[in-house]
Scaffold this active site. Structure first.
Site: not given
Ligand code: KIV
Length: 272
Positions: A190, A121
């Site tokens: 978010e 991600k």
């Molecule tokens: O690192 C993290 O916990 C996230 C949250 C937004 C789920 O990216």
């Protein structure tokens, strides 16, 4: 294939089917083997995220910025050892992908090879699209992350809700489409207004997971330590606490101390 040689039950393809069927997606963060094994035992979690929020909840930093690639790989390896069914996504840490798509690809390859996780991600839209494109070109699934992007906290100067004004909302919608067009398999939103979250989830064919993005998205994620009530100092409106583990643990520690001090622990049945 997972590191244990078993096929992962939840795949990017399966998540796409869930979106088409209107089946909500449940996602949690996790950073260590023991917590991951508990989450894995509860059937029904679709995705686990080895989040760079490890920087806050595991290491005690104020932001996610100090997290390194080696630290993320260490956490991911611990989680992968315990997880059988959910898809495992790993956050690419700050500095491992911005501004240099070749470096981004080599960081993503390290995560995939050294941890055996399933996907990565990245935070950002147009600004990081070269990195997203290059990582995808190597066959590595990418989840996008828009809205409040904690790695940009110093740019915002506040943890407030993002994209409340039209200009930021329009850029967010544009970035969401761009990430989908490039081939991201999912998007995380978010801390944005619920209407905006619902609009994006409706416009995109890929699953949209929210944290503080309202109920109109395709799934939800929470930081496991927060939803378990391990951390009392963080209470945003979107956080629902499902347990009070901090208090349970404090009781256990206090009882242990009492028993040691009184000589009650260990008793005869606890001796060799
Ligand atoms: O690192 C993290 O916990 C996230 C949250 C937004 C789920 O990216």
């Amino acid at each position: 294939m997972s590191v244990t040689g078993k096929n992962r039950v939840i795949t990017t393809h399966k998540l796409n089917e869930m979106k088409q069927k209107g089946e909500k997606i449940a996602m949690l963060t996790v950073y260590d083997y023991t917590m991951a094994s508990i989450i894995d035992e509860v059937a029904g979690i679709d995705i686990v995220l080895v989040g760079d929020s490890a920087s806050n909840v595991m290491a005690g930093h104020e932001t996610t910025i100090p997290m390194t690639l080696d630290q993320m790989i260490y956490h991911a390896q611990s989680v992968v050892r315990a997880i059988q069914n959910p898809l495992i996504i790993v956050d690419m840490p700050f500095g491992s992908y911005q501004g240099n798509s070749k470096k981004a690809l080599s960081s993503a390859i390290r995560i995939m090879k050294e941890s055996s996780a399933d996907a990565v991600k990245l935070e950002g839209g147009e600004e990081i699209i070269d990195s997203v494109r290059r990582i995808l070109s190597a066959g590595i699934p990418v989840m996008g992350h828009l809205g409040l992007m904690p790695q940009s906290i110093h740019k915002y100067g506040t943890w407030a809700v993002r994209a409340k004004d039209e200009k930021e909302a329009a850029k967010l919608i544009k970035d969401a489409h761009l990430l989908e067009e490039e081939g991201c398999f999912a998007l995380l939103l978010e801390k944005i207004p619920a209407d905006l979250g619902a609009t994006i989830a409706k416009e995109l064919a890929i699953p949209v997971i929210g944290i503080g993005a309202g109920g109109g998205v395709d799934g939800q994620v929470l930081v496991s330590h927060d939803m378990l009530g391990l951390n009392k100092s963080f209470s945003p409106r979107f956080l629902r606490r499902y347990a009070n583990l901090r208090e349970n643990m404090m009781d256990a520690f206090a009882n242990y101390i009492k028993d040691v001090k009184s000589g009650d622990f260990p008793n005869k049945s606890e001796e060799y």
